[in-house]
Design an enzyme around this catalytic site. Structure first.
Site, PDB file in Angstrom:
ATOM      1  N   ASN A 247     -66.722 -44.224 -10.745  1.00 30.52           N
ATOM      2  CA  ASN A 247     -68.042 -43.749 -10.326  1.00 30.52           C
ATOM      3  C   ASN A 247     -69.109 -44.492 -11.154  1.00 30.52           C
ATOM      4  OD1 ASN A 247     -70.481 -42.319 -10.196  1.00 30.52           O
ATOM      5  ND2 ASN A 247     -69.447 -40.381  -9.751  1.00 30.52           N
TER       6      ASN A 247
ATOM      7  N   ASP B 129     -64.457 -35.550 -16.233  1.00 27.75           N
ATOM      8  CA  ASP B 129     -64.262 -34.790 -15.004  1.00 27.75           C
ATOM      9  C   ASP B 129     -65.351 -33.729 -14.958  1.00 27.75           C
ATOM     10  OD1 ASP B 129     -62.364 -34.835 -12.705  1.00 27.75           O
ATOM     11  OD2 ASP B 129     -62.479 -32.680 -13.085  1.00 27.75           O
TER      12      ASP B 129
HETATM   13  P1  ITT Z   1     -64.088 -40.390 -11.169  1.00 29.27           P
HETATM   14  O1  ITT Z   1     -63.033 -39.356 -10.893  1.00 29.27           O
HETATM   15  O2  ITT Z   1     -63.651 -41.794 -10.818  1.00 29.27           O
HETATM   16  O3  ITT Z   1     -64.631 -40.294 -12.562  1.00 29.27           O
HETATM   17  P2  ITT Z   1     -65.683 -38.844  -9.287  1.00 29.27           P
HETATM   18  O4  ITT Z   1     -67.082 -39.005  -8.749  1.00 29.27           O
HETATM   19  O5  ITT Z   1     -64.569 -38.622  -8.292  1.00 29.27           O
HETATM   20  O6  ITT Z   1     -65.369 -40.116 -10.204  1.00 29.27           O
HETATM   21  P3  ITT Z   1     -65.187 -36.213 -10.393  1.00 29.27           P
HETATM   22  O7  ITT Z   1     -63.813 -36.118  -9.832  1.00 29.27           O
HETATM   23  O8  ITT Z   1     -65.411 -35.773 -11.804  1.00 29.27           O
HETATM   24  O9  ITT Z   1     -65.718 -37.710 -10.354  1.00 29.27           O
HETATM   25  O10 ITT Z   1     -66.181 -35.446  -9.424  1.00 29.27           O
HETATM   26  C1  ITT Z   1     -67.458 -35.226  -9.846  1.00 29.27           C
HETATM   27  C2  ITT Z   1     -68.325 -34.771  -8.688  1.00 29.27           C
HETATM   28  O11 ITT Z   1     -69.170 -33.703  -9.178  1.00 29.27           O
HETATM   29  C3  ITT Z   1     -69.262 -35.880  -8.264  1.00 29.27           C
HETATM   30  O12 ITT Z   1     -68.728 -36.639  -7.201  1.00 29.27           O
HETATM   31  C4  ITT Z   1     -70.522 -35.120  -7.880  1.00 29.27           C
HETATM   32  O13 ITT Z   1     -70.371 -34.614  -6.576  1.00 29.27           O
HETATM   33  C5  ITT Z   1     -70.517 -33.939  -8.848  1.00 29.27           C
HETATM   34  N1  ITT Z   1     -71.238 -34.278 -10.100  1.00 29.27           N
HETATM   35  C6  ITT Z   1     -70.702 -34.470 -11.334  1.00 29.27           C
HETATM   36  N2  ITT Z   1     -71.642 -34.796 -12.228  1.00 29.27           N
HETATM   37  C7  ITT Z   1     -72.801 -34.833 -11.557  1.00 29.27           C
HETATM   38  C8  ITT Z   1     -74.127 -35.123 -11.921  1.00 29.27           C
HETATM   39  O14 ITT Z   1     -74.444 -35.493 -13.156  1.00 29.27           O
HETATM   40  N3  ITT Z   1     -75.070 -35.053 -10.989  1.00 29.27           N
HETATM   41  C9  ITT Z   1     -74.777 -34.698  -9.725  1.00 29.27           C
HETATM   42  N4  ITT Z   1     -73.540 -34.422  -9.283  1.00 29.27           N
HETATM   43  C10 ITT Z   1     -72.557 -34.479 -10.191  1.00 29.27           C
END
Ligand code: ITT
Length: 200
Positions: free
Chosen positions: A13, A72
Site C-alpha cells: 500500500n 495492519d
Molecule cells: P497491506 O496489507 O499491503 O499493508 P492494505 O491496504 O491491504 O495494505 P490492511 O490490510 O492493513 O492494508 O487494510 C487497511 C485498510 O484499512 C485500508 O485499505 C483502508 O481501507 C483502511 N485504513 C487503514 N489505515 C487508514 C488510514 O490511515 N486512512 C484511511 N483508511 C485507512
C-alpha cells in the site's frame, strides 16, 4: 555522513509507505516490498490486527535481511459493532477499492445517529522470520455523511478526528501525521529501534 539504517515496510500500500516515510524519513531509509520482486504475496488469514501484522512482518523478514515493519490497520465503527475492523480493505466487496468501501460504510450508517469510530493500527517489527516486538495506536473520531477533502486514502474523507471540524482528507498529511493511529504506533516502533541500537 553514514548511510541511514534501512527499514523495510511489509506493505504494498503506497499510501502507508508514503505516510511512514514522511514521518521518519530523516532517520531511516524507508522501502517497501514493491522494491523487492522476490517477496512473496502474504495472505492475511488472521482474525485480528496483530495476527495479520505478524504474518506480514514475519513472512517478509524470512526473505529479506534486516528490520521489517508491518502495519495492519482498519476502521472500527461503534454503530456496526466494531466492523469493518480487520476486514476494512474489502468492506465494499472488492479488495482495496476505497470508493466502494466508503459507499458501503455510508449505506450501513444511513439514518444512524451514533457516528463514533476509531482507526486502529498494529505494527510488528520482525527480523530473521521472527517477531521482535509489536505496537498499537488508535485515533478516535466520527463518521460524517458524505466524503470531504482530497488528501490521504481509504476512509480518510469520511473520518473526522475528535477535536477537529474537518476530515483527515481535509486536514492533510501534516496534521494526520501528528494524530493518526499509524503515527502513534510508529512512534513506539522507532523508539524501540533506537533503543535496540542495531538498526542496520
Ligand atoms: P497491506 O496489507 O499491503 O499493508 P492494505 O491496504 O491491504 O495494505 P490492511 O490490510 O492493513 O492494508 O487494510 C487497511 C485498510 O484499512 C485500508 O485499505 C483502508 O481501507 C483502511 N485504513 C487503514 N489505515 C487508514 C488510514 O490511515 N486512512 C484511511 N483508511 C485507512
Amino acid at each position: 555522513m553514514p548511510p541511514l539504517p534501512r527499514l523495510i515496510i511489509a506493505t504494498r500500500n503506497a499510501h502507508k509507505t508514503a505516510e511512514i516515510r514522511e514521518m521518519i524519513g530523516d532517520r531511516f531509509e524507508v522501502l517497501d516490498v514493491t522494491a523487492f520482486p522476490e517477496c512473496p504475496e502474504i495472505e492475511e488469514t488472521g482474525n485480528s490486527f496483530l495476527e495479520n501484522a505478524r504474518l506480514k512482518a514475519e513472512g517478509i523478514s524470512r526473505v529479506l535481511e534486516g528490520w521489517v515493519l508491518s502495519d495492519d490497520s482498519g476502521l472500527e465503527v461503534d454503530a456496526l459493532g466494531g466492523a469493518p475492523g480487520v476486514w476494512s480493505s474489502s468492506f465494499g466487496g472488492e479488495e482495496g477499492n476505497h470508493v466502494k468501501n466508503n459507499a458501503r460504510l455510508l449505506e450501513a450508517l444511513a439514518g444512524k445517529t451514533q457516528r463514533g469510530a476509531r482507526f486502529h493500527c498494529t505494527m510488528v517489527l520482525a527480523r530473521n522470520g521472527r517477531e521482535q516486538a509489536n505496537f498499537s495506536g488508535t485515533v478516535e473520531g466520527r463518521i460524517i455523511d458524505a466524503p470531504q477533502g482530497g488528501h490521504g486514502f481509504g476512509y480518510d474523507p469520511l473520518f473526522m478526528p475528535d477535536g477537529y471540524g474537518a476530515t483527515f482528507s481535509e486536514l492533510g498529511g501534516e496534521v494526520k501525521g501528528r494524530l493518526s493511529h499509524r503515527s502513534r504506533a510508529l512512534a513506539q516502533a522507532v523508539k524501540f529501534l533506537e533503543t535496540a541500537g542495531n538498526n542496520g
